[in-house]
Write a protein that holds these residues in place. Structure first.
Motif, PDB file in Angstrom:
ATOM      1  N   ALA A 156      45.765  51.307  52.574  1.00 38.48           N
ATOM      2  CA  ALA A 156      46.109  51.344  51.323  1.00 38.48           C
ATOM      3  C   ALA A 156      47.015  50.452  50.761  1.00 38.48           C
ATOM      4  N   ALA A 157      47.771  49.760  51.604  1.00 36.16           N
ATOM      5  CA  ALA A 157      48.629  48.577  51.194  1.00 36.16           C
ATOM      6  C   ALA A 157      47.834  47.500  50.332  1.00 36.16           C
ATOM      7  N   ILE A 158      46.702  47.034  50.816  1.00 38.29           N
ATOM      8  CA  ILE A 158      46.038  46.200  49.934  1.00 38.29           C
ATOM      9  C   ILE A 158      45.699  46.663  48.685  1.00 38.29           C
TER      10      ILE A 158
ATOM     11  N   ALA B 291      38.165  43.869  52.441  1.00 37.48           N
ATOM     12  CA  ALA B 291      38.634  43.155  51.367  1.00 37.48           C
ATOM     13  C   ALA B 291      40.243  42.777  51.401  1.00 37.48           C
ATOM     14  N   ASN B 292      40.592  41.530  51.135  1.00 34.60           N
ATOM     15  CA  ASN B 292      42.158  41.424  51.052  1.00 34.60           C
ATOM     16  C   ASN B 292      42.523  41.685  49.825  1.00 34.60           C
ATOM     17  N   GLU B 293      43.759  41.620  49.137  1.00 35.75           N
ATOM     18  CA  GLU B 293      44.446  41.738  48.002  1.00 35.75           C
ATOM     19  C   GLU B 293      43.649  41.031  46.867  1.00 35.75           C
ATOM     20  N   ARG B 294      43.404  39.594  47.040  1.00 34.48           N
ATOM     21  CA  ARG B 294      42.783  39.003  45.983  1.00 34.48           C
ATOM     22  C   ARG B 294      41.028  39.555  45.930  1.00 34.48           C
ATOM     23  N   ALA B 295      40.567  39.895  46.891  1.00 29.20           N
ATOM     24  CA  ALA B 295      39.198  40.546  46.891  1.00 29.20           C
ATOM     25  C   ALA B 295      39.218  41.947  45.986  1.00 29.20           C
ATOM     26  N   MET B 296      40.126  42.783  46.558  1.00 24.93           N
ATOM     27  CA  MET B 296      40.308  44.084  45.818  1.00 24.93           C
ATOM     28  C   MET B 296      40.499  43.637  44.127  1.00 24.93           C
ATOM     29  N   LEU B 297      41.453  42.800  43.942  1.00 28.20           N
ATOM     30  CA  LEU B 297      41.589  42.580  42.416  1.00 28.20           C
ATOM     31  C   LEU B 297      40.367  42.156  41.876  1.00 28.20           C
TER      32      LEU B 297
ATOM     33  N   SER C 206      46.377  46.561  42.870  1.00 28.49           N
ATOM     34  CA  SER C 206      46.483  47.572  41.687  1.00 28.49           C
ATOM     35  C   SER C 206      47.844  47.153  40.837  1.00 28.49           C
ATOM     36  N   LEU C 207      48.851  46.804  41.431  1.00 27.45           N
ATOM     37  CA  LEU C 207      49.877  46.281  40.655  1.00 27.45           C
ATOM     38  C   LEU C 207      49.838  44.977  39.876  1.00 27.45           C
ATOM     39  N   GLN C 208      48.875  44.095  40.631  1.00 30.32           N
ATOM     40  CA  GLN C 208      48.775  42.757  39.961  1.00 30.32           C
ATOM     41  C   GLN C 208      47.669  42.878  38.706  1.00 30.32           C
ATOM     42  N   ALA C 209      46.901  44.032  39.094  1.00 31.03           N
ATOM     43  CA  ALA C 209      45.681  44.358  37.910  1.00 31.03           C
ATOM     44  C   ALA C 209      46.387  44.914  36.691  1.00 31.03           C
ATOM     45  N   VAL C 210      47.318  45.640  36.774  1.00 29.95           N
ATOM     46  CA  VAL C 210      47.847  46.216  35.608  1.00 29.95           C
ATOM     47  C   VAL C 210      49.013  45.258  34.942  1.00 29.95           C
TER      48      VAL C 210
ATOM     49  N   ILE D 204      40.983  52.944  35.581  1.00 31.50           N
ATOM     50  CA  ILE D 204      40.100  53.227  36.872  1.00 31.50           C
ATOM     51  C   ILE D 204      40.744  53.937  37.697  1.00 31.50           C
ATOM     52  N   ALA D 205      39.732  54.694  38.481  1.00 33.52           N
ATOM     53  CA  ALA D 205      40.395  55.452  39.689  1.00 33.52           C
ATOM     54  C   ALA D 205      39.885  54.793  40.841  1.00 33.52           C
ATOM     55  N   ILE D 206      40.644  54.652  41.746  1.00 36.50           N
ATOM     56  CA  ILE D 206      40.628  53.664  43.103  1.00 36.50           C
ATOM     57  C   ILE D 206      40.886  54.616  44.241  1.00 36.50           C
ATOM     58  N   ASP D 207      39.735  54.827  45.105  1.00 33.21           N
ATOM     59  CA  ASP D 207      39.653  55.195  46.423  1.00 33.21           C
ATOM     60  C   ASP D 207      40.673  54.427  47.447  1.00 33.21           C
ATOM     61  N   ALA D 208      41.938  55.056  47.506  1.00 36.85           N
ATOM     62  CA  ALA D 208      42.927  53.976  48.036  1.00 36.85           C
ATOM     63  C   ALA D 208      43.028  53.889  49.533  1.00 36.85           C
ATOM     64  N   MET D 209      42.242  55.115  50.087  1.00 36.34           N
ATOM     65  CA  MET D 209      42.403  55.230  51.780  1.00 36.34           C
ATOM     66  C   MET D 209      41.293  54.391  52.585  1.00 36.34           C
TER      67      MET D 209
END
Length: 343
Positions: free
Chosen positions: A27-29, A310-316, A34-38, A16-21
């Motif tokens: 980008a921190a979120i 989106a927060n971290e949970r929402a992005m996940l 992403s770390l949690q997802a992998v 999955i490619a993610i537009d991080a910016m």
């Protein structure tokens, strides 16, 4: 650990490619999600697209299945899509979509400018043959299941033909994701009577009623979205976006009121402790961050639009949605059947 297996019993990799910016929270979120997802999915690899120095600093611990692709620019939230399309071809959004086009990733996630994402998606990934416009489609919780709603903001004005095409794609998506043989398809309207609604909605209703391959059940009202009346609800993006944001606002209000009620005093805390299992399920059902991730339907590839804030949970949640659509081959399955359903 979460595993995805093919029919042969081996793990089927997904990138999955993610537009991080582009998101409101930076980008921190994206890096944390992403770390949690992998970690939870050993078949998943992620390509973060953005400013390399910033992303490398956020990924200090590193991970073998997260890579970085440099992007020199960012599409701003207040930027006109036409301006972005002309001047931001080296943006994190455009490059992430290009990775899908070039088969270096099977799906893309972005929390950026919706209009720009739609414009770049149409230009880079292209549309299904015969589909005029993409639509933002999202699964929302209902009383006894889930309901696909589209369009949620990609197009503020839609013709009857556009609404008909949304209904076709929504029906096929419900079949692909929820394994529903004959999903119930409805048009969102100001009333259930045939004479209600504007000209576009009435004409779209007539077109859908003539389509033997769609299980069209007629009109539904806004209050029906969460009552398991239909499996697919179709509207233009102006109406759909307002309906979605209103629903999210009400859910947020209810969550806050419940938290206040069960923490205000000793009696409330005791009741909350006894009712914790029920309250937990209700909060999980209502929390918008647990249902983040909407499909940009109509493109020949998986593109997921995350909420900008989106927060971290929402992005996940959005990343998981992209993985699921890739695994189910949603674009291919929709494209294969569209020719049979188009008028």
């Amino acid at each position: 650990m979460h595993r995805r297996e093919s029919d042969g019993g081996t793990v089927k990799p997904v990138t999955i490619a993610i537009d991080a910016m582009s998101g409101d929270r930076g980008a921190a979120i994206v890096a944390a999600a992403s770390l949690q997802a992998v970690r939870e999915n050993e078949a998943l690899s992620i390509v973060l697209v953005g400013i390399r120095s910033e992303l490398e600093a956020l990924l200090r611990e590193g991970h073998a299945r997260i890579s970085i692709v440099e992007a020199a620019d960012v599409v701003r939230m207040n930027e006109r899509p036409s301006h972005a399309l002309r001047h931001k071809k080296n943006s994190s959004m455009a490059i992430a979509l290009s990775l899908v086009r070039d088969d270096e990733a099977q799906g893309c996630v972005s929390a950026g400018n919706t209009g720009a994402l739609m414009a770049f998606g149409r230009s880079i990934i292209r549309m299904y043959p015969g589909i005029e416009r993409p639509a933002i489609a999202k699964l929302i919780p209902s009383l006894r299941g889930r309901c696909h709603v589209l369009d949620l903001g990609a197009n503020v004005d839609s013709t009857a033909e556009n609404l008909y095409q949304y209904a076709l794609m929504g029906s096929l998506m419900a079949s692909a994701i929820c394994q529903q043989a004959e999903p119930r398809v409805a048009l969102l309207n100001v009333g259930e009577e045939e004479i209600k609604g504007n000209e576009q909605v009435r004409l779209a209703s007539h077109m859908l009623a003539q389509c033997d391959t769609i299980n069209y059940i007629g009109y539904v009202e806004g209050s029906d979205l969460f009552r398991d009346v239909a499996d697919v609800v179709v509207c233009d993006g102006f109406v759909g976006n307002i309906a979605l944001k209103t629903g999210e606002g009400v859910a947020g209000l209810l969550i806050e009121l419940m938290e206040q009620a069960f923490t205000r005093n000793l009696y409330g805390r005791l009741v909350g402790l006894l009712a914790r299992p029920i309250i937990g399920r209700l909060l999980q059902l209502m929390d918008p961050s647990r249902h983040n991730g909407a499909s940009l339907l109509g493109l020949q590839g998986v593109v997921i639009k995350s909420h900008g804030n989106a927060n971290e949970r929402a992005m996940l949640s959005a990343i998981r949605q992209a993985v699921r659509e890739v695994e189910l081959e949603v674009p291919r399955r929709i494209n294969e059947r569209l020719d049979d359903l188009m008028l």
